[in-house]
Design a protein around this motif. Structure first.
Motif: not given
Length: 203
Positions: A21, A28, A57, A59-60, A63, A65-66, A69
Motif C-alpha cells: 500500500d 500515486t 484494483y 485495493r482501490w 482512480k 478512491e486511490l 487515499d
C-alpha cells in the motif's frame, strides 16, 4: 447442506495484501505531481510502484478512491509539532522553520494540489483531504509559534492568529500554482520580514 449453512460458511478467496500500500500511494503522489489527475492512469501508478494493475484494483476500485487515499496519507509526513524551533523571538522561530527539506516537501505538496485542482471542485471529500494534508500542517505549526509570541508579550493578544497562520502558505501557493515560480529560502524570509511580521505587529 442448508441455506443457513451456506451463508454461515466463510467464503474462500485471496486475501488482500496490504504490504504494498505505502509504495502504491507514494507512486500515486509522484504521478499526480507530474501529470495531474486528468493525465494520471492506474497503469502509470502500477508501473511506478512496480506492481500489477490487478494489485492496485484489488485495493482501490477506482482512480478517485486511490487519489483520495494518497492525498490523505500525505499528512503522515507532517512537521513534528513537539519539536518546533524555540529561539526566543517570533522572527527567529519563523526563520528557523525555513529549511531545505521543509521547502522541498511544501513544493511537492503544492504540485500535487495543482494536479488535483480539477477534481477538488467536484469532490468535497478530496478538497477536505487536500486542505488537511497540504495547508493545515504548516498552519498548525504557525499557530504554536504565534501563541508563543503572545505568551512572551511580543505581539498583542488580540491578533488574528488564523489569518496570520495562512499568510505564508497562501503566498507560497500563489507563487507555485499561479506564477509557476520556485519557492526558495530568500522568498520565504522576504515574506516573513515584509508581510508576516508587519501584520503580526500591526495595531
Amino acid at each position: 447442506m442448508t441455506q443457513v449453512d451456506l451463508e454461515a460458511k466463510p467464503r474462500l478467496g485471496r486475501k488482500r495484501d496490504h504490504t504494498r500500500d505505502a509504495e502504491i500511494l507514494d507512486a500515486t503522489i509522484e504521478v499526480l505531481a507530474e501529470t495531474g489527475y486528468d493525465g494520471m492512469t492506474i497503469d502509470m501508478v502500477a508501473a511506478r510502484a512496480k506492481a500489477g494493475k490487478a494489485t492496485v484494483y484489488r485495493r482501490w476500485a477506482s482512480k478517485p478512491e486511490l487519489v483520495l487515499d494518497a492525498v490523505a496519507c500525505m499528512k503522515a509526513k507532517d512537521l513534528d509539532l513537539e519539536s518546533l524551533p524555540d529561539t526566543g523571538t517570533l522572527r527567529g522561530d519563523l526563520v528557523a522553520m525555513v529549511r531545505s527539506p521543509t521547502i522541498q516537501e511544501s513544493q511537492r505538496k503544492l504540485q500535487v494540489m495543482a494536479g488535483i485542482v480539477s477534481m477538488i471542485a467536484r469532490d468535497p471529500e478530496l478538497a477536505a483531504a487536500a486542505r488537511e494534508a497540504i495547508i493545515e500542517p504548516r498552519a498548525a505549526a504557525n499557530r504554536i509559534l504565534f501563541r508563543r509570541a503572545i505568551d512572551r508579550g511580543e505581539i498583542a493578544s488580540d491578533v488574528d492568529i488564523e489569518a496570520l497562520c495562512l499568510i505564508g502558505p497562501a503566498m507560497v501557493a500563489y507563487r507555485t500554482l499561479m506564477l509557476r515560480e520556485p519557492v526558495d529560502r530568500d522568498f520565504m524570509i522576504t515574506t516573513i520580514d515584509r508581510v508576516v511580521l508587519p501584520a503580526a505587529f500591526a495595531r
